[in-house]
Design a protein around this motif. Structure first.
Motif, PDB file in Angstrom:
ATOM      1  N   ARG A   4     -60.080  20.625   5.744  1.00  0.00           N
ATOM      2  CA  ARG A   4     -58.978  21.140   4.946  1.00  0.00           C
ATOM      3  C   ARG A   4     -57.787  21.454   5.809  1.00  0.00           C
ATOM      4  NH1 ARG A   4     -59.679  23.977  -0.524  1.00  0.00           N
ATOM      5  NH2 ARG A   4     -57.571  24.486  -1.057  1.00  0.00           N
ATOM      6  N   ASP A 134     -57.498  18.751  -3.756  1.00  0.00           N
ATOM      7  CA  ASP A 134     -58.276  19.796  -3.086  1.00  0.00           C
ATOM      8  C   ASP A 134     -57.431  20.998  -2.715  1.00  0.00           C
ATOM      9  OD1 ASP A 134     -56.803  18.766  -0.996  1.00  0.00           O
ATOM     10  OD2 ASP A 134     -58.483  18.664   0.401  1.00  0.00           O
ATOM     11  N   CYS A 180     -64.324  24.205  -7.944  1.00  0.00           N
ATOM     12  CA  CYS A 180     -64.187  24.233  -6.484  1.00  0.00           C
ATOM     13  C   CYS A 180     -63.335  23.081  -5.967  1.00  0.00           C
ATOM     14  CB  CYS A 180     -65.558  24.215  -5.830  1.00  0.00           C
ATOM     15  SG  CYS A 180     -66.444  25.785  -5.962  1.00  0.00           S
ATOM     16  N   SER A 203     -63.763  21.522  -2.341  1.00  0.00           N
ATOM     17  CA  SER A 203     -62.800  21.820  -1.281  1.00  0.00           C
ATOM     18  C   SER A 203     -63.031  23.202  -0.694  1.00  0.00           C
ATOM     19  CB  SER A 203     -61.371  21.729  -1.826  1.00  0.00           C
ATOM     20  OG  SER A 203     -61.183  22.638  -2.903  1.00  0.00           O
ATOM     21  N   SER A 204     -64.100  23.860  -1.099  1.00  0.00           N
ATOM     22  CA  SER A 204     -64.403  25.197  -0.599  1.00  0.00           C
ATOM     23  C   SER A 204     -65.767  25.215   0.060  1.00  0.00           C
ATOM     24  CB  SER A 204     -64.379  26.216  -1.743  1.00  0.00           C
ATOM     25  OG  SER A 204     -64.909  27.462  -1.313  1.00  0.00           O
ATOM     26  N   CYS A 207     -68.974  26.535  -1.802  1.00  0.00           N
ATOM     27  CA  CYS A 207     -69.594  25.792  -2.904  1.00  0.00           C
ATOM     28  C   CYS A 207     -70.560  24.756  -2.337  1.00  0.00           C
ATOM     29  CB  CYS A 207     -68.519  25.115  -3.746  1.00  0.00           C
ATOM     30  SG  CYS A 207     -67.271  26.271  -4.386  1.00  0.00           S
TER      31      CYS A 207
END
Length: 469
Positions: A4, A134, A180, A203-204, A207
């Motif tokens: 990210r 994301d 997420c 994107s977390s 999760c």
């Protein structure tokens, strides 16, 4: 970056300089480069990359990224359908005609995704394309194109579904909100049921599952989430590799290791309800300091799993000389493991070997081993093509996983801030490269390693639709 992006990264990329260009007559209207017109020396001048390459690597074509600032300058992932390449970006995507590999030409430049909606991972199947979002839409929402279906409310992130039946005019048909978000996505065709399944990784890191989204091929506007593949705490999926055919396996890399599921057959599970077979904690089981598992893929017989990770998320120089001190609490010193691919028996998880990048990069070059795919060879050899930021393109022979060796490379010497090769993939006889700041490049690799490689006609690089014995 299949890690990210941070606010710092966004700020630095705002000042990325355009690549060095040659005289205007060397470009066509599509900003393309033709190897028929220029030498490899001129290729380096035009791209501004200053490649040092093995003699068996040959530059063919270049399509410069159109001018822009900040997020619009970041190129990301690739997918292919027929004679077209689809290149994701932080501002949208573009579609290129690659029917003449020495002269790739832009068909569509779709740069209408506002407010930093993420890296834009793409999945393509015939007339349908998905684009991952994301990054949660900010206050006031966000848009991706002029069509109302592309609108996001504040806080939403997930998947945009496009109708690309007219390549010159992609149309958003649906936005699938995923709690997420969608950092990366892998396409799983289910032609028998006239649908495309998309395995979307969140994107977390909080999760620990893979979302399963169904896209009806005759009604993409009816796309919806229909299930998920669950992992365990500590392995929050980042990227998912899928192999169908006789293997029927999926694997995601994330967090401290990877997970493997069965998608059907004697081991159980199905495409819509994967069965978790096992997980691998690289820290406790292999003694490797992995905190950001990144990618997983399979050999074409489904027997070997290739695992890669991304120390510090791809924004830092993590391919330096082994032993170099690093300003990182997590990684205080450069190690071989930080710049290595690991090979495992896909079903047992037994480690078979590892390969370490032999070309030390500098402190000015962000680098981890990044996106890759396996050449569909029929000659009994296992060949991997990867794109790894500012170490560039690499071609590996890992037929013997305990003694993998590099066969070819093209390493850019002219560093840019947080740039380099986001993705390089083998597709139908060529290597296609997505350079973060420079654009889209086409390469040929000579020699017998890829002799007899199959032409697939389309490719989502994280998905192998059949097995080769």
């Amino acid at each position: 970056m299949r890690g990210r992006m941070t606010v710092v990264l966004a700020a630095v990329l705002l000042v990325l300089a355009l690549p060095v260009t040659a005289s205007a007559h060397r470009f066509s209207a599509s900003h393309a480069f033709s190897a028929m017109l220029m030498s490899p020396m001129d290729f380096n001048e035009v791209t501004g990359a200053g490649y040092v390459a093995t003699k068996n690597m040959h530059p063919l074509g270049f399509s410069q990224r159109l001018p822009g600032a900040g997020f619009s300058r970041i190129n990301s992932d690739l997918a292919f359908w027929g004679s077209y390449a689809f290149q994701g970006s932080y501002s949208g995507f573009r579609i290129l005609d690659i029917s003449q590999p020495d002269n790739p030409t832009v068909v569509t430049e779709f740069g209408n995704c506002t407010n930093g909606l993420g890296q834009g991972d793409l999945v393509v199947w015939d007339n349908v394309m998905s684009r991952s979002v994301d990054a949660a839409a900010p206050a006031g929402g966000a848009t991706c194109g002029p069509d109302p279906a592309g609108n996001l409310a504040q806080g939403e992130e997930g998947l945009h579904i496009f109708d690309i039946s007219t390549l010159g005019n992609p149309v958003v048909k649906k936005f699938v909100d995923l709690p997420c978000g969608s950092h990366t996505a892998s396409g799983v065709p289910d032609v028998a049921n006239n649908r495309l399944l998309i395995y979307s990784t969140p994107s977390s890191g909080a999760c620990d599952w893979v979302d399963i989204v169904e896209v009806p091929l005759d009604d993409p506007a009816a796309a919806k989430k229909i299930g998920q593949a669950n992992s365990i705490d500590g392995i929050a999926c980042h990227d998912t590799g899928v192999i169908l055919g006789d293997a029927m396996l999926a694997s995601c890399a994330g967090g401290v290791g990877y997970a493997v599921w069965s998608l059907g057959g004697a081991r159980g599970g199905s495409l819509t309800s994967p069965k978790l077979l096992y997980t691998k904690n690289m820290q406790t089981e292999e003694g490797v300091n992995v905190n950001t598992g990144h990618s997983a893929a399979f050999t074409w017989d489904g027997q070997t799993l290739i695992f890669g990770h991304e120390p510090n998320g791809g924004t830092q120089p993590r391919c330096q000389k082994t032993g170099t001190p690093l300003p990182s609490g997590t990684y205080p010193v450069q190690t071989d493991d930080m710049k290595s691919f690991f090979f495992f028996d896909a079903l047992s998880g037994e480690r078979l070997g590892k390969w370490t990048l032999p070309r030390d990069q500098t402190a000015a070059e962000n680098c981890t081993l990044h996106n890759y795919n396996i050449v569909p060879t029929t000659n009994g050899r296992d060949i991997l093509v990867h794109g790894s930021y500012q170490s560039g393109i690499g071609v590996l022979d890992f037929t013997d996983p305990a003694n993998a060796k590099e066969l070819a490379y093209a390493d850019p010497q002219n560093a840019v801030p947080l740039g380099g090769d986001w993705s390089s993939h083998w597709y139908d006889g060529r290597i296609y490269e997505s350079d973060i700041a420079r654009g889209f490049m086409v390469w040929d690799v000579s020699g017998n390693a890829t002799a007899g490689a199959l032409k697939l006609g389309h490719l989502n690089p994280q998905t192998q639709e059949f097995t080769i014995d």
